[in-house]
Write a protein that holds these residues in place. Structure first.
Motif, PDB file in Angstrom:
ATOM      1  N   VAL A  87       4.385  -1.903   6.433  1.00  0.00           N
ATOM      2  CA  VAL A  87       4.316  -1.342   5.079  1.00  0.00           C
ATOM      3  C   VAL A  87       5.540  -1.832   4.321  1.00  0.00           C
ATOM      4  O   VAL A  87       6.535  -2.244   4.907  1.00  0.00           O
ATOM      5  CB  VAL A  87       4.275   0.193   5.092  1.00  0.00           C
ATOM      6  CG1 VAL A  87       2.985   0.693   5.711  1.00  0.00           C
ATOM      7  CG2 VAL A  87       5.482   0.772   5.817  1.00  0.00           C
ATOM      8  N   ALA A  88       5.442  -1.766   2.990  1.00  0.00           N
ATOM      9  CA  ALA A  88       6.511  -2.281   2.149  1.00  0.00           C
ATOM     10  C   ALA A  88       7.451  -1.171   1.729  1.00  0.00           C
ATOM     11  O   ALA A  88       7.048  -0.022   1.522  1.00  0.00           O
ATOM     12  CB  ALA A  88       5.925  -2.967   0.921  1.00  0.00           C
ATOM     13  N   SER A  89       8.724  -1.527   1.578  1.00  0.00           N
ATOM     14  CA  SER A  89       9.703  -0.591   1.032  1.00  0.00           C
ATOM     15  C   SER A  89       9.681  -0.703  -0.489  1.00  0.00           C
ATOM     16  O   SER A  89       8.906  -1.460  -1.064  1.00  0.00           O
ATOM     17  CB  SER A  89      11.095  -0.918   1.578  1.00  0.00           C
ATOM     18  OG  SER A  89      11.476  -2.230   1.187  1.00  0.00           O
ATOM     19  N   SER A  90      10.541   0.049  -1.145  1.00  0.00           N
ATOM     20  CA  SER A  90      10.561   0.051  -2.606  1.00  0.00           C
ATOM     21  C   SER A  90      10.934  -1.315  -3.187  1.00  0.00           C
ATOM     22  O   SER A  90      10.535  -1.665  -4.294  1.00  0.00           O
ATOM     23  CB  SER A  90      11.535   1.115  -3.107  1.00  0.00           C
ATOM     24  OG  SER A  90      12.835   0.885  -2.577  1.00  0.00           O
TER      25      SER A  90
ATOM     26  N   LEU B 245      -2.971   4.906  -0.250  1.00  0.00           N
ATOM     27  CA  LEU B 245      -2.721   6.180  -0.925  1.00  0.00           C
ATOM     28  C   LEU B 245      -1.443   6.140  -1.763  1.00  0.00           C
ATOM     29  O   LEU B 245      -1.387   6.704  -2.861  1.00  0.00           O
ATOM     30  CB  LEU B 245      -2.635   7.302   0.110  1.00  0.00           C
ATOM     31  CG  LEU B 245      -3.916   7.588   0.902  1.00  0.00           C
ATOM     32  CD1 LEU B 245      -3.651   8.644   1.964  1.00  0.00           C
ATOM     33  CD2 LEU B 245      -5.028   8.043  -0.018  1.00  0.00           C
ATOM     34  N   LYS B 246      -0.432   5.467  -1.256  1.00  0.00           N
ATOM     35  CA  LYS B 246       0.845   5.435  -1.957  1.00  0.00           C
ATOM     36  C   LYS B 246       0.750   4.669  -3.277  1.00  0.00           C
ATOM     37  O   LYS B 246       1.411   5.017  -4.253  1.00  0.00           O
ATOM     38  CB  LYS B 246       1.903   4.782  -1.051  1.00  0.00           C
ATOM     39  CG  LYS B 246       3.296   4.761  -1.657  1.00  0.00           C
ATOM     40  CD  LYS B 246       4.239   3.928  -0.812  1.00  0.00           C
ATOM     41  CE  LYS B 246       4.402   4.500   0.573  1.00  0.00           C
ATOM     42  NZ  LYS B 246       5.399   3.729   1.372  1.00  0.00           N
ATOM     43  N   ASN B 247      -0.089   3.626  -3.331  1.00  0.00           N
ATOM     44  CA  ASN B 247      -0.132   2.769  -4.506  1.00  0.00           C
ATOM     45  C   ASN B 247      -1.355   2.984  -5.386  1.00  0.00           C
ATOM     46  O   ASN B 247      -1.516   2.294  -6.400  1.00  0.00           O
ATOM     47  CB  ASN B 247      -0.104   1.297  -4.066  1.00  0.00           C
ATOM     48  CG  ASN B 247       1.169   0.938  -3.330  1.00  0.00           C
ATOM     49  OD1 ASN B 247       2.225   0.764  -3.918  1.00  0.00           O
ATOM     50  ND2 ASN B 247       1.071   0.831  -2.000  1.00  0.00           N
ATOM     51  N   SER B 248      -2.222   3.917  -5.010  1.00  0.00           N
ATOM     52  CA  SER B 248      -3.441   4.122  -5.785  1.00  0.00           C
ATOM     53  C   SER B 248      -3.160   4.952  -7.035  1.00  0.00           C
ATOM     54  O   SER B 248      -2.293   5.822  -7.051  1.00  0.00           O
ATOM     55  CB  SER B 248      -4.497   4.821  -4.930  1.00  0.00           C
ATOM     56  OG  SER B 248      -5.658   5.082  -5.692  1.00  0.00           O
ATOM     57  N   GLU B 249      -3.926   4.674  -8.104  1.00  0.00           N
ATOM     58  CA  GLU B 249      -3.835   5.434  -9.343  1.00  0.00           C
ATOM     59  C   GLU B 249      -5.017   6.377  -9.524  1.00  0.00           C
ATOM     60  O   GLU B 249      -5.087   7.096 -10.524  1.00  0.00           O
ATOM     61  CB  GLU B 249      -3.750   4.476 -10.541  1.00  0.00           C
ATOM     62  CG  GLU B 249      -2.520   3.587 -10.545  1.00  0.00           C
ATOM     63  CD  GLU B 249      -1.219   4.383 -10.646  1.00  0.00           C
ATOM     64  OE1 GLU B 249      -1.251   5.471 -11.264  1.00  0.00           O
ATOM     65  OE2 GLU B 249      -0.193   3.924 -10.104  1.00  0.00           O
ATOM     66  N   LEU B 250      -5.955   6.377  -8.588  1.00  0.00           N
ATOM     67  CA  LEU B 250      -7.106   7.265  -8.685  1.00  0.00           C
ATOM     68  C   LEU B 250      -6.668   8.714  -8.469  1.00  0.00           C
ATOM     69  O   LEU B 250      -5.861   8.991  -7.576  1.00  0.00           O
ATOM     70  CB  LEU B 250      -8.176   6.874  -7.659  1.00  0.00           C
ATOM     71  CG  LEU B 250      -8.794   5.478  -7.837  1.00  0.00           C
ATOM     72  CD1 LEU B 250      -9.777   5.183  -6.710  1.00  0.00           C
ATOM     73  CD2 LEU B 250      -9.492   5.366  -9.183  1.00  0.00           C
TER      74      LEU B 250
END
Length: 406
Positions: free
Chosen positions: A29-32, A225-230
Motif C-alpha cells: 500500500v502507498a503512504s501519503s 476504501l481509503k481513496n474512494s469518493e463514493l
C-alpha cells in the motif's frame, strides 16, 4: 494457481526466475507521499522484474506497476457469524402480520353483520318467544360461531334464513382458505432453515449499529476504501478508522485473525469471496453476504512501469486462458470448499395480504349477497302480508254481502 502460471510462462517464453519474499511480508500500500511497501514497493524500486502473486488491478496500483491481461475474476463478500434464530415466533411466522390484522378486523365485522341479519330478518317473525331462545340473533352466539369457523369447528346454532346462510357459506370458504394456507406454510417453516441476516449489502452494513467491520490491512481493499469518493465506501472507511482506534485488529493483514473476530460475534469482515467460501468450513457458523457490485476484482501479474515485456506476457496469458489451463490448475491446486452439514434452503415466505385477495373479496361478495337476500326476504314477507291482508278483506266483504242477502 499463480505459481503454475509462472511455470508455464517461463516454459513458453524461455526465461528463468528466482522467487524471493518481500522483506515486510506485505502486499503493498502507498503512504501519503506515494511510497509503496511490500511487493509493489519492490516493483517501484525496481528490485524485482515481476510479482508472482494474485494481485488485484487497481488504478492507484497502476501508478507504480503495469498489469498484464487478467487471468482470474474474483468477487468480494462480507462474512458474519450467523445470528441466533428465534424459535418463539414460529407459530405466527407463516402469515404476514397484516394478514392477522385483517382477519382480526373481519371477525367482529362479519359477526356484527350476521347478528343484524339474523335478529332483524322478517323470516323469523313467526317464531314466538324467539329472543328467549339462544341462536345467532344473539351477538355472543354469533361471535363464537364465527370464531369456531376459523378453527374449522363451527357451533351448535345454524342460520335458517337465506341471508344468514349466504353470509355463513362465504365465511366458511374464507376460513378454509386461511386455515389450509396457514397449515401448509407452517409445515414449511418447521422444515425449512430460515436464515434472516441483519443486513444484505454494504449500505445495510454501514446503516446498522450492532456490528463492527474491518478488512485485511495492507491489501487492495484498504487502497480502494481509503481513496474512494463514493459515499458508502467513505462511510465504510471512516467506520474502520473509528473502530481501529480501540481495536487495531480490524485492519489486521492476517485473514485468519479476521475470521476469529467474525466467529467472536458482532463483526463483519470484507474480503475476497474465494477465501471466505473456504473459511466457512464444516461448522456452518458463518454466512456470506455477496457484494458483487462493490468493486471489480481482476487478478493479473504486475510488472514494473513502462516495461517492454508487458505485451509479450499478456499475449501468452491470453493463450494460456484459451487452452483451459487456468481451470485445470484451479481444480488441481485449490482446496475444495467444505460443505455445511446443514445446507441452508431458501427462506420460507410469509403469506401476505395480497396472497389472500380472493378470500377477502369472497367475504365481501358474501356480505353483498346476504344483503340482497335480506332485501328479498323483506319484499317477500311484505308481499305475503299484503296478499294475506287483502285476502282477509275480500273474505270479510263476501261474508257481509252474504249476510245482507239473507
Amino acid at each position: 494457481m499463480t505459481i503454475e502460471l509462472l511455470k508455464e510462462l517461463s516454459h513458453r517464453l524461455n526465461f528463468t526466475y528466482e522467487l524471493i519474499h518481500p522483506p515486510d511480508g506485505k502486499w503493498g500500500v502507498a503512504s501519503s507521499d506515494n511510497i509503496w511497501n511490500g511487493m509493489l514497493g519492490q516493483l517501484q524500486r525496481r528490485e524485482v522484474d515481476l510479482v508472482a502473486a494474485p494481485l488485484i488491478i487497481d488504478a492507484h496500483r497502476e501508478t507504480v506497476a503495469d498489469f498484464t491481461q487478467p487471468y482470474f475474476h474474483e468477487k468480494s463478500g462480507i462474512i458474519i457469524k450467523k445470528p441466533v434464530q428465534s424459535h418463539s415466533t414460529k407459530l405466527v411466522d407463516p402469515l404476514n402480520p397484516m394478514v392477522y390484522l385483517c382477519v382480526g378486523i373481519s371477525l367482529p365485522v362479519i359477526t356484527f353483520l350476521l347478528f343484524l341479519f339474523e335478529k332483524y330478518n322478517p323470516f323469523y317473525r313467526q317464531v314466538a318467544g324467539r329472543m328467549k331462545i339462544r341462536g345467532l340473533h344473539h351477538f355472543s352466539d354469533a361471535f363464537w360461531y364465527m370464531y369456531g369457523a376459523l378453527l374449522c369447528q363451527g357451533g351448535e346454532h345454524v342460520a335458517a334464513s337465506s341471508a344468514g346462510r349466504t353470509l355463513l357459506s362465504c365465511w366458511w370458504i374464507f376460513c378454509i382458505i386461511i386455515v389450509t394456507t396457514y397449515s401448509g406454510n407452517f409445515v414449511a417453516f418447521l422444515t425449512v432453515t430460515k436464515e434472516t441476516l441483519p443486513f444484505n449489502d454494504v449500505e445495510g452494513l454501514v446503516a446498522q449499529t450492532t456490528y463492527k467491520w474491518g478488512t485485511a490491512g495492507e491489501t487492495v481493499f484498504e487502497t480502494i476504501l481509503k481513496n474512494s469518493e463514493l459515499p458508502e465506501r467513505r462511510k465504510l472507511w471512516n467506520g474502520i478508522l473509528e473502530f481501529n482506534q480501540s481495536d487495531p485488529s480490524v485492519l489486521s493483514s492476517d485473514p485468519a485473525e479476521q475470521i476469529r473476530k467474525v466467529r467472536g460475534g458482532n463483526y463483519a469482515f470484507i474480503g475476497e469471496r474465494t477465501y471466505l467460501d473456504m473459511a466457512i468450513g464444516q461448522s456452518c457458523d458463518m454466512s456470506i453476504i455477496s457484494t458483487d457490485d462493490f468493486h471489480p476484482l481482476l487478478i493479473a501479474l504486475p510488472l514494473p512501469n513502462n516495461t517492454p515485456f508487458l505485451k509479450v506476457f499478456s499475449d501468452e496469458i491470453v493463450a494460456i486462458i484459451e487452452t483451459g489451463l487456468i481451470q485445470t490448475w484451479m481444480l488441481k491446486t485449490w482446496p475444495k470448499p467444505e460443505h455445511c452439514e446443514e445446507t441452508s434452503i431458501s427462506d420460507a415466505k410469509s403469506i401476505s395480504v395480497s396472497d389472500f385477495q380472493f378470500a377477502f373479496y369472497l367475504t365481501g361478495i358474501g356480505v353483498m349477497l346476504a344483503v340482497l337476500s335480506l332485501i328479498y326476504e323483506y319484499i317477500e314477507r311484505t308481499c305475503y302480508r299484503w296478499v294475506d291482508t287483502h285476502g282477509r278483506r275480500q273474505n270479510e266483504q263476501k261474508k257481509i254481502t252474504a249476510f245482507k242477502e239473507i
